[in-house]
Design a protein around this motif. Structure first.
Motif, PDB file in Angstrom:
ATOM      1  N   LYS A 284       0.831  -1.205   0.000  1.00 18.44           N
ATOM      2  CA  LYS A 284       0.000   0.000   0.000  1.00 18.44           C
ATOM      3  C   LYS A 284       0.869   1.259   0.000  1.00 18.44           C
ATOM      4  N   ILE A 285       1.889   1.272   0.859  1.00 19.43           N
ATOM      5  CA  ILE A 285       2.764   2.444   0.957  1.00 19.43           C
ATOM      6  C   ILE A 285       3.530   2.665  -0.340  1.00 19.43           C
ATOM      7  N   ALA A 286       4.030   1.590  -0.924  1.00 17.66           N
ATOM      8  CA  ALA A 286       4.833   1.707  -2.144  1.00 17.66           C
ATOM      9  C   ALA A 286       4.023   2.256  -3.319  1.00 17.66           C
ATOM     10  N   CYS A 287       2.724   2.068  -3.269  1.00 18.97           N
ATOM     11  CA  CYS A 287       1.879   2.504  -4.389  1.00 18.97           C
ATOM     12  C   CYS A 287       1.549   3.994  -4.348  1.00 18.97           C
ATOM     13  N   VAL A 288       1.701   4.632  -3.185  1.00 17.56           N
ATOM     14  CA  VAL A 288       1.196   6.004  -3.074  1.00 17.56           C
ATOM     15  C   VAL A 288       2.241   6.996  -2.575  1.00 17.56           C
ATOM     16  N   THR A 289       3.509   6.594  -2.497  1.00 19.66           N
ATOM     17  CA  THR A 289       4.506   7.460  -1.884  1.00 19.66           C
ATOM     18  C   THR A 289       5.615   7.838  -2.850  1.00 19.66           C
ATOM     19  N   SER A 290       6.491   8.729  -2.355  1.00 17.12           N
ATOM     20  CA  SER A 290       7.641   9.172  -3.134  1.00 17.12           C
ATOM     21  C   SER A 290       8.683   8.063  -3.213  1.00 17.12           C
ATOM     22  N   ASN A 291       9.684   8.249  -4.078  1.00 20.77           N
ATOM     23  CA  ASN A 291      10.670   7.200  -4.308  1.00 20.77           C
ATOM     24  C   ASN A 291      11.415   6.797  -3.046  1.00 20.77           C
ATOM     25  N   LYS A 292      11.842   7.780  -2.240  1.00 18.75           N
ATOM     26  CA  LYS A 292      12.608   7.479  -1.026  1.00 18.75           C
ATOM     27  C   LYS A 292      11.805   6.584  -0.094  1.00 18.75           C
ATOM     28  N   VAL A 293      10.549   6.943   0.121  1.00 15.74           N
ATOM     29  CA  VAL A 293       9.687   6.172   1.008  1.00 15.74           C
ATOM     30  C   VAL A 293       9.343   4.824   0.388  1.00 15.74           C
ATOM     31  N   ARG A 294       9.139   4.809  -0.927  1.00 11.73           N
ATOM     32  CA  ARG A 294       8.806   3.563  -1.611  1.00 11.73           C
ATOM     33  C   ARG A 294       9.926   2.541  -1.458  1.00 11.73           C
ATOM     34  N   TYR A 295      11.160   2.975  -1.614  1.00  5.60           N
ATOM     35  CA  TYR A 295      12.294   2.047  -1.480  1.00  5.60           C
ATOM     36  C   TYR A 295      12.388   1.506  -0.055  1.00  5.60           C
ATOM     37  N   LEU A 296      12.127   2.359   0.931  1.00 10.95           N
ATOM     38  CA  LEU A 296      12.142   1.897   2.313  1.00 10.95           C
ATOM     39  C   LEU A 296      11.048   0.862   2.561  1.00 10.95           C
ATOM     40  N   ALA A 297       9.881   1.074   1.981  1.00 16.40           N
ATOM     41  CA  ALA A 297       8.776   0.132   2.154  1.00 16.40           C
ATOM     42  C   ALA A 297       9.113  -1.230   1.554  1.00 16.40           C
ATOM     43  N   VAL A 298       9.721  -1.222   0.379  1.00 19.56           N
ATOM     44  CA  VAL A 298      10.137  -2.479  -0.258  1.00 19.56           C
ATOM     45  C   VAL A 298      11.210  -3.169   0.583  1.00 19.56           C
ATOM     46  N   PHE A 299      12.145  -2.391   1.092  1.00 21.74           N
ATOM     47  CA  PHE A 299      13.209  -2.920   1.942  1.00 21.74           C
ATOM     48  C   PHE A 299      12.624  -3.538   3.213  1.00 21.74           C
ATOM     49  N   LEU A 300      11.614  -2.875   3.778  1.00 19.37           N
ATOM     50  CA  LEU A 300      10.957  -3.387   4.974  1.00 19.37           C
ATOM     51  C   LEU A 300      10.285  -4.721   4.692  1.00 19.37           C
ATOM     52  N   ALA A 301       9.608  -4.824   3.556  1.00 17.00           N
ATOM     53  CA  ALA A 301       8.932  -6.076   3.200  1.00 17.00           C
ATOM     54  C   ALA A 301       9.944  -7.214   3.045  1.00 17.00           C
ATOM     55  N   ALA A 302      11.060  -6.932   2.373  1.00 21.89           N
ATOM     56  CA  ALA A 302      12.097  -7.968   2.207  1.00 21.89           C
ATOM     57  C   ALA A 302      12.684  -8.359   3.557  1.00 21.89           C
ATOM     58  N   SER A 303      12.852  -7.386   4.423  1.00 14.97           N
ATOM     59  CA  SER A 303      13.471  -7.641   5.726  1.00 14.97           C
ATOM     60  C   SER A 303      12.597  -8.497   6.618  1.00 14.97           C
TER      61      SER A 303
END
Length: 351
Positions: A284-303
């Protein structure tokens, strides 16, 4: 604490570096503390002398420390076979654990005093940082209070005190991580930002951070009771989904904290819910946020996936020390990513 703190450019950089370095030291402290407990070193020092920075030097000094340890329940009930050379092996890790905590205090307090009297920090930032110093002092007292529980009759520290000690460490660490992105240069403005995020995304993110915290604390009860050894199968516990002995203790609430089977079961269930929550919220976050936040969200999911695999592996391999330490360290990494992600979303949602 929820505000942005506007400082001159050079001051902002310096204070962010100081706080980041302090957070890194706390990160290492949590890992050292986990290793101290897992190696059975935590009860090797039976006195608390917060102003003593020096270890034993002479053979006489070592013999004095060893004789003190010989009066402890751990020596009499578990380690009566130890000679002084064996004692030194467990002493050094606990000594370094305590020394590192004192060094953290120095690294945090002395720069704080300098920044305060030079006028580089003021207002709410000063109050928050002063509060962190108080929490740090409380953490030191809590550490000794925890150790005391294993020096009376039973050579095991209280799982309640262990959980509280770990909770304080995560709270202090999380607060510092939250503050760092909130320190801005004086020229910061909304015009520099590329995207505004809906506030509800922040509430989803902060809930994920709180959920990680609660799963970690449930893990402290697993560790304190050695509940990780109750069942070493996954996904079933033994050959059952609902194991025998679950919630058998009376009064009922004690099961959450003292029933080893229930404590492991609850940790599994909370961890499973956490994985689902973070994967769903990250999408959800990755779909509606800026690039910096999107990358963190993806990193969080992988982690969170990596952390789940580490937890399962720790369980299946009967809690080897190195894997248990890695599992605890990665929990802190997961928490770090989540807190920083929440702060960036907060900055873009509310300011």
């Amino acid at each position: 604490m929820l505000s942005l703190y506007y400082l001159p450019n050079q001051d902002a950089k310096l204070i962010r570096f100081w706080l980041a370095f302090s957070a890194f030291m706390i990160f290492l402290m949590v890992i050292i503390g986990g290793a101290t407990r897992l190696t059975g070193s935590g009860l090797s020092m039976v006195e608390w002398q917060p102003l003593n920075f020096f270890p034993p030097f002479t053979d006489k000094d070592w013999m004095i420390e060893f004789k003190k340890y010989q009066t402890s329940p751990e020596f009499n009930l578990i380690n009566s076979w130890m000679e002084i050379k064996d004692f030194k092996k467990i002493f050094w890790l606990e000594y370094f654990h305590r020394l590192w905590g004192r060094i953290i205090g120095i690294v945090f307090v002395i720069p704080f005093i300098y920044f305060f009297f030079r006028g580089k920090i003021s207002g709410s930032l000063t109050i928050i940082l002063g509060f962190l110093i108080c929490l740090g002092g409380a953490q030191g007292l809590m550490g000794w209070y925890m150790v005391q529980s294993g020096l009376v009759l039973n050579p095991e520290v209280s799982q309640y005190r262990l959980a509280l000690h770990l909770s304080l460490a995560f709270l202090i660490y999380g607060m510092i991580l939250w503050i760092i992105p909130g320190i801005k240069n004086n020229d910061f403005s909304k015009d520099n930002r590329t995207n505004l995020i809906q506030k509800k995304i922040f509430y989803i993110s902060i809930f994920s951070s709180l959920m990680i915290f609660f799963v970690v604390i449930s893990g402290a009860f697993v560790a304190g009771l050695d509940a990780g050894l109750a069942y070493n199968t996954f996904p079933l516990m033994g050959d059952k989904v609902i194991p025998d002995g679950l919630y058998d203790m009376s009064p009922f609430y004690l099961n959450w904290f003292e029933n080893t089977i229930t404590v492991q079961f609850n940790h599994r269930m909370l961890a499973t819910l956490l994985v689902i929550l973070i994967l769903a919220s990250s999408i959800k976050i990755a779909c509606v946020t800026s690039n910096k936040v999107r990358y963190l969200a993806v990193f969080l999911a992988a982690s969170v996936i990596i952390q789940a695999l580490l937890g399962i592996s720790t369980l299946l391999y009967l809690v080897p020390i190195w894997l248990a330490i890695f599992h605890q360290a990665f929990a802190l990494i997961l928490f770090s990513i989540s807190v920083i992600l929440s702060r960036y979303i907060y900055n873009e949602s509310f300011f």
